[in-house]
Write a protein that holds these residues in place. Structure first.
Motif, PDB file in Angstrom:
ATOM      1  N   LEU A  88       1.852  -1.639  -6.543  1.00 51.16           N
ATOM      2  CA  LEU A  88       0.828  -0.832  -5.877  1.00 51.16           C
ATOM      3  C   LEU A  88       1.291   0.623  -5.795  1.00 51.16           C
ATOM      4  N   THR A 135      -6.136  -6.939  -2.769  1.00 53.90           N
ATOM      5  CA  THR A 135      -6.447  -5.904  -3.748  1.00 53.90           C
ATOM      6  C   THR A 135      -7.290  -6.486  -4.879  1.00 53.90           C
ATOM      7  N   GLU A 137       4.620  -1.507   6.835  1.00 52.11           N
ATOM      8  CA  GLU A 137       3.801  -0.891   5.790  1.00 52.11           C
ATOM      9  C   GLU A 137       4.153  -1.417   4.404  1.00 52.11           C
ATOM     10  N   GLY A 162       5.948  -1.730  -4.630  1.00 50.52           N
ATOM     11  CA  GLY A 162       5.492  -0.377  -4.869  1.00 50.52           C
ATOM     12  C   GLY A 162       5.760   0.056  -6.300  1.00 50.52           C
ATOM     13  N   ALA A 213       4.272  -3.238   0.888  1.00 54.67           N
ATOM     14  CA  ALA A 213       3.188  -3.487  -0.074  1.00 54.67           C
ATOM     15  C   ALA A 213       2.695  -4.921  -0.030  1.00 54.67           C
ATOM     16  N   SER A 273      11.650  -0.971  -6.212  1.00 56.53           N
ATOM     17  CA  SER A 273      10.801  -2.021  -6.776  1.00 56.53           C
ATOM     18  C   SER A 273      11.136  -2.260  -8.242  1.00 56.53           C
ATOM     19  N   ARG A 294       3.186   2.764  -2.698  1.00 56.44           N
ATOM     20  CA  ARG A 294       3.680   1.847  -1.673  1.00 56.44           C
ATOM     21  C   ARG A 294       5.164   1.579  -1.853  1.00 56.44           C
ATOM     22  N   ARG A 315       1.868  -6.780   2.238  1.00 61.27           N
ATOM     23  CA  ARG A 315       0.799  -7.051   3.207  1.00 61.27           C
ATOM     24  C   ARG A 315      -0.583  -6.978   2.558  1.00 61.27           C
ATOM     25  N   ASP A 316      -0.679  -6.356   1.406  1.00 61.40           N
ATOM     26  CA  ASP A 316      -1.953  -6.304   0.684  1.00 61.40           C
ATOM     27  C   ASP A 316      -1.926  -7.169  -0.567  1.00 61.40           C
TER      28      ASP A 316
END
Length: 306
Positions: free
Chosen positions: A85, A120, A111, A60, A113, A65, A88, A115-116
């Protein structure tokens, strides 16, 4: 494990989380950890300036982070493949240990970050760069957190990397709670195993996932897949190795008191891979793995101090 360049470029793919260690008095000690990140740190320490170690993940834009990135940079880990991100957060987990040092984990990561990580627009140049690395390293946890779309993109990347003479290293790390079903997990593992050059396996995970009856059955299955180098980690027992048709058994190092087994397998994998990349034999690599793991399990948390 033959590498074409003198200074190999290694990319480890996965998730780092906020780590909370619960102490005996109920207080919590905060740090960071995750299976592939633990391996990246120990690998970077072992190889120092003899290799370039980069981490591939998504974080995030929060202070946790920021702190992760600061620590990784201080460990010599490259951040060019780390996405940040907006809005996130990273995942979080808590380690609870019993009197024998055995672990119990509690997770908050749905949730996260990561996971994406491969879905992206910012992932496109990262995915394009990965096949040019000399070594790609990922785990069963990586497969789980990437999700179906991310796994599909990972498989494409592995295929392209193999075509460019990269070496693929896989640590099985099967965590049932991360999967909707055992069938989903089996399908995901079977989709990537044909690309793997070095499989670092925990016997208990292989039995839980595939129902193998014994170590011989594990080796026979991976021989059919065509995996040239397979290491079976068995905790305090000797590890078993099959490499290019030869068999090795390397005893573990005994310790007087186990404090915390967190990252025992991750550190073993790091030391094993480092020694192999430096030209060591599988037996020498396993000895290095056992030595590092024996030190890690005598200290709380995933990452011991230098």
């Amino acid at each position: 494990m033959k590498i074409l360049r003198n200074t190999p470029r290694i990319a480890l793919i996965g998730e780092c989380m906020i780590e909370l260690q619960q102490r005996a008095d109920g207080s919590l000690q905060q740090s960071f950890g995750g299976d592939t990140l633990n391996t990246a740190v120990y690998l970077s320490r072992a190889l120092d300036d003899k290799a370039q170690v980069d981490y591939v993940t998504a974080l995030g834009d929060d202070s946790f982070s920021d702190a992760m990135c600061h620590i990784w940079r201080s460990e010599g880990i490259g951040l060019d493949l780390v996405q940040r991100l907006p809005g996130r957060l990273p995942g979080l987990y808590c380690i609870q240990t019993d009197a024998n040092g055995e672990r119990r984990f509690l997770y908050w990561r749905n949730e996260a970050a990561v996971r994406d990580c491969f879905t992206t627009p910012a992932a496109e140049p990262i995915l394009a760069a990965l096949p040019d690395y000399d070594v790609l390293y990922f785990s069963g946890i990586t497969l789980a957190v990437l999700g179906m779309q991310g796994r599909a993109r990972l498989i494409k990347t592995l295929s392209e990397a193999r075509q460019r003479d990269a070496r693929i290293v896989f640590d099985n790390n099967y965590r049932p709670r991360l999967w909707a079903s055992v069938d989903e997990a089996r399908a995901a593992y079977r989709s990537v195993l044909p690309y793997v050059d070095l499989a670092l396996l925990t016997v208990d995970d292989e039995q839980a996932l595939f129902g193998f009856g014994d170590c011989a059955e594990v080796f026979a299955t991976y021989a059919q897949i065509g995996t040239p180098e397979v290491v079976l980690k068995r905790g305090a027992e000797a590890c078993l190795i099959r490499c290019d048709g030869e068999a090795f058994e390397v005893p573990a190092q005994k310790v007087d008191k186990v404090v915390d087994t967190t990252a025992a397998g991750d550190s073993f994998s790091a030391a094993y891979l480092a020694r192999r990349l430096l030209g060591g034999t599988p037996a020498e690599a396993a000895q290095a793995g056992h030595e590092l793991a024996s030190r890690v399990i005598q200290v709380p948390g995933a990452l011991i101090s230098r």
